[in-house]
Design an enzyme around this catalytic site. Structure first.
Site, PDB file in Angstrom:
ATOM      1  N   ASP A 155     -43.726 -11.055  -1.387  1.00  0.00           N
ATOM      2  CA  ASP A 155     -42.785 -12.100  -1.794  1.00  0.00           C
ATOM      3  C   ASP A 155     -41.514 -12.093  -0.952  1.00  0.00           C
ATOM      4  O   ASP A 155     -40.901 -13.141  -0.735  1.00  0.00           O
ATOM      5  CB  ASP A 155     -42.399 -11.922  -3.270  1.00  0.00           C
TER       6      ASP A 155
ATOM      7  N   GLY B 119     -32.966 -22.085  -5.292  1.00  0.00           N
ATOM      8  CA  GLY B 119     -32.773 -23.140  -4.308  1.00  0.00           C
ATOM      9  C   GLY B 119     -34.101 -23.685  -3.805  1.00  0.00           C
ATOM     10  O   GLY B 119     -34.268 -24.891  -3.618  1.00  0.00           O
ATOM     11  N   LEU B 120     -35.074 -22.795  -3.612  1.00  0.00           N
ATOM     12  CA  LEU B 120     -36.407 -23.239  -3.190  1.00  0.00           C
ATOM     13  C   LEU B 120     -37.040 -24.111  -4.265  1.00  0.00           C
ATOM     14  O   LEU B 120     -37.647 -25.142  -3.978  1.00  0.00           O
ATOM     15  CB  LEU B 120     -37.290 -22.022  -2.905  1.00  0.00           C
TER      16      LEU B 120
ATOM     17  N   ASP C 275       8.169 -15.449 -13.214  1.00  0.00           N
ATOM     18  CA  ASP C 275       7.231 -14.454 -12.695  1.00  0.00           C
ATOM     19  C   ASP C 275       6.446 -13.736 -13.784  1.00  0.00           C
ATOM     20  O   ASP C 275       5.775 -12.744 -13.504  1.00  0.00           O
ATOM     21  CB  ASP C 275       7.984 -13.414 -11.850  1.00  0.00           C
TER      22      ASP C 275
END
Length: 522
Positions: free
Chosen positions: A290, A425-426, A36
């Site tokens: 935007d 991503g775009l 542990d």
């Protein structure tokens, strides 16, 4: 008990370790077997601290179980006190040692030690890490301050006005292995100082035993992290009459509400609602042209209760996202999370099973995932952008730079962290969409040289042509599917397959894809 490859929270003794490691002059004697001791890595590797946590392990082995393990506990307590000379001693047991029933706290209390001893009884098989941290902090505060409690509650949070001083507050809840706690403390201290409010004590992060004794000197307690500090704040209110805040200042709206709450409790004039617009970039962007690209984006949120609730509010009220999934692994915060989800017309997910979370994520078909380190892995498997908003986290989410989540600057950090995955991503989609144009073809020479393309831009999605025994995607169908933005591609694929099955088609080509689109758009 559940066998799993991943857990969102450790056992409660890890929470106790977080409190001990966060403070100065506090030592933790943990009755635990040799296996542990792994928890040290959490602080040296994840938090990148230059010192081990102040923990002494009894590290009993199998052969010790046939002897006097109680004497083993007392020996380690004595050695820890002699070596470290702590101002306060925490004594507890790990989940494995709990089975032995040695009661190490009672043993330490009977040794005649001079410093305060806090006996931690943390049920390892029914509670988890955050509860263990909250209980440890509560027991420590109560042990150190119970003799200072007044007979009558006459605390006045507005007393500073006639005492000729600035108002004073405590910041309670930040700890090691919390999400950006160090940076949040700096930001909230700066924010309160701008409004003429002093910070008396920050605890447990960086606090000493003497600092804990000074907690009753404050006019108000600020509960920054309810999972850790709410029980302690409630006890201080019952015992000393000190009120505490209930608003967590994450996001523009919540930060303003937090300042209004603090000012009202202290008898001060509330600040202008325009302060957030002047201090943060997020409101400006939300009103810009935007931002219309982001309006209505589907978001799935999962994390600890505090950050999940804050994220849901920011997404809905400040960024114009649609929350399609909301959940937490913190069962202590299940009630407010369920209430928030109900208000958004969805059902909350209260679970510590990462596979159930991944399944819910896939079913919700989001365009952005806000979650923990595990949701980052799950989102990657599903091809979704993700931002980490909560513990558990990896070392990359403990930046060396100042990167808060709270206050006006925290809103800027959140804006960057959440919006950039969607924007990038775009960009990736546009590159993939035009990859067949001559200007994007590998080998097309640029002004930088005449060696041709490097092949760095590659299609990262592996096409699955045969999905089941009955359905087959043709090459034409796969090519058409890849023209669809990646963040909705999975949903389009599932809808098209369902349409193909319902109409008895075995092959999915571009015509099937268009027919499915017309069907679901009708």
């Amino acid at each position: 008990m559940q066998l799993t490859l991943w857990t969102y929270e450790g056992p409660p003794h890890v929470g106790a370790m977080r409190i001990a490691a966060s403070m100065k002059g506090v030592h933790y004697v943990l009755h635990a077997p040799q296996g542990d001791t792994y928890a040290d890595l959490l602080f040296t590797m994840i938090e990148r601290r230059d010192q081990r946590p102040p923990v002494t392990y009894t590290t009993f082995q199998a052969r010790d179980l046939g002897g006097d393990t109680a004497e083993l506990v007392k020996r380690h307590v004595r050695e820890a006190v002699d070596r470290f000379q702590p101002d306060a001693l925490l004594v507890g047991e790990s989940c494995t040692a709990e089975l032995i029933q040695d009661q190490p706290g009672a043993l330490a209390a009977g040794m005649g030690l001079t410093m305060p001893i806090v006996n931690l009884e943390l049920p390892a098989y029914s509670k988890k890490e955050n509860w263990g941290a909250a209980e440890t902090f509560y027991q420590l505060v109560r042990t150190l301050l119970k003799d200072q409690a007044p007979a009558e509650l006459n605390h006045d949070p507005k007393a500073w006005q006639h005492e000729g001083r600035r108002p004073r507050v405590n910041l309670l809840g930040p700890s090691l292995l919390g999400f950006r706690c160090r940076d949040d403390v700096l930001e909230i201290q700066r924010l309160l100082n701008m409004h003429g409010i002093d910070v008396g004590v920050v605890a447990p992060l960086g606090a000493t035993v003497a600092d804990v004794h000074r907690l009753p000197e404050a006019d108000l307690n600020v509960c920054l992290y309810p999972e850790i500090a709410e029980s302690s704040c409630a006890w201080l209110e019952r015992s000393f009459g000190i009120p505490f805040t209930t608003t967590v200042p994450i996001g523009i709206g919540a930060t303003h509400d937090f300042l209004v709450e603090v000012h009202n409790l202290l008898g001060m004039t509330p600040p202008s609602p325009q302060e957030g617009i002047r201090q943060s970039r997020l409101p400006w962007y939300s009103e810009s042209v935007d931002s219309t690209y982001l309006t209505g984006k589907r978001v799935f949120i999962f994390g600890d209760g505090t950050h999940a609730l804050a994220a849901a509010r920011i997404c809905k009220e400040e960024l114009g996202f649609e929350v399609v999934g909301l959940g937490t692994y913190s069962r202590e915060m299940a009630r407010p999370v369920r209430a928030a989800a109900k208000a958004m017309g969805i059902e909350a997910l209260i679970s510590d099973d990462y596979l159930a979370v991944e399944a819910a994520m896939a079913a919700a078909a989001p365009e952005l995932v806000l979650g923990t380190q595990m949701e980052r892995h799950s989102a990657k498997r599903l091809g979704l952008p993700c931002a980490v908003i909560s513990t558990p986290m990896h070392v990359q989410d403990v930046p060396a730079r100042n990167s808060p989540q709270m206050g006006w600057e925290g809103a800027n950090v959140i804006f960057d962290s959440w919006v950039h995955p969607l924007m990038m991503g775009l960009e990736e989609h546009l590159i993939g969409m035009f990859r067949h144009d001559f200007e994007f073809v590998d080998g097309h020479q640029s002004h930088l040289g005449h060696s041709g393309g490097s092949g760095a831009i590659a299609d990262t999605e592996v096409a699955v042509s045969t999905l089941t025994d009955e359905l087959v995607w043709t090459a034409e169908g796969e090519a058409e599917l890849k023209k669809i933005p990646f963040f909705v591609r999975g949903k389009v694929r599932r809808n098209t397959e369902a349409f193909a099955k319902s109409t008895g088609r075995n092959q999915i080509d571009s015509e099937t894809l268009y027919d499915a689109k017309a069907h679901f758009s009708a």
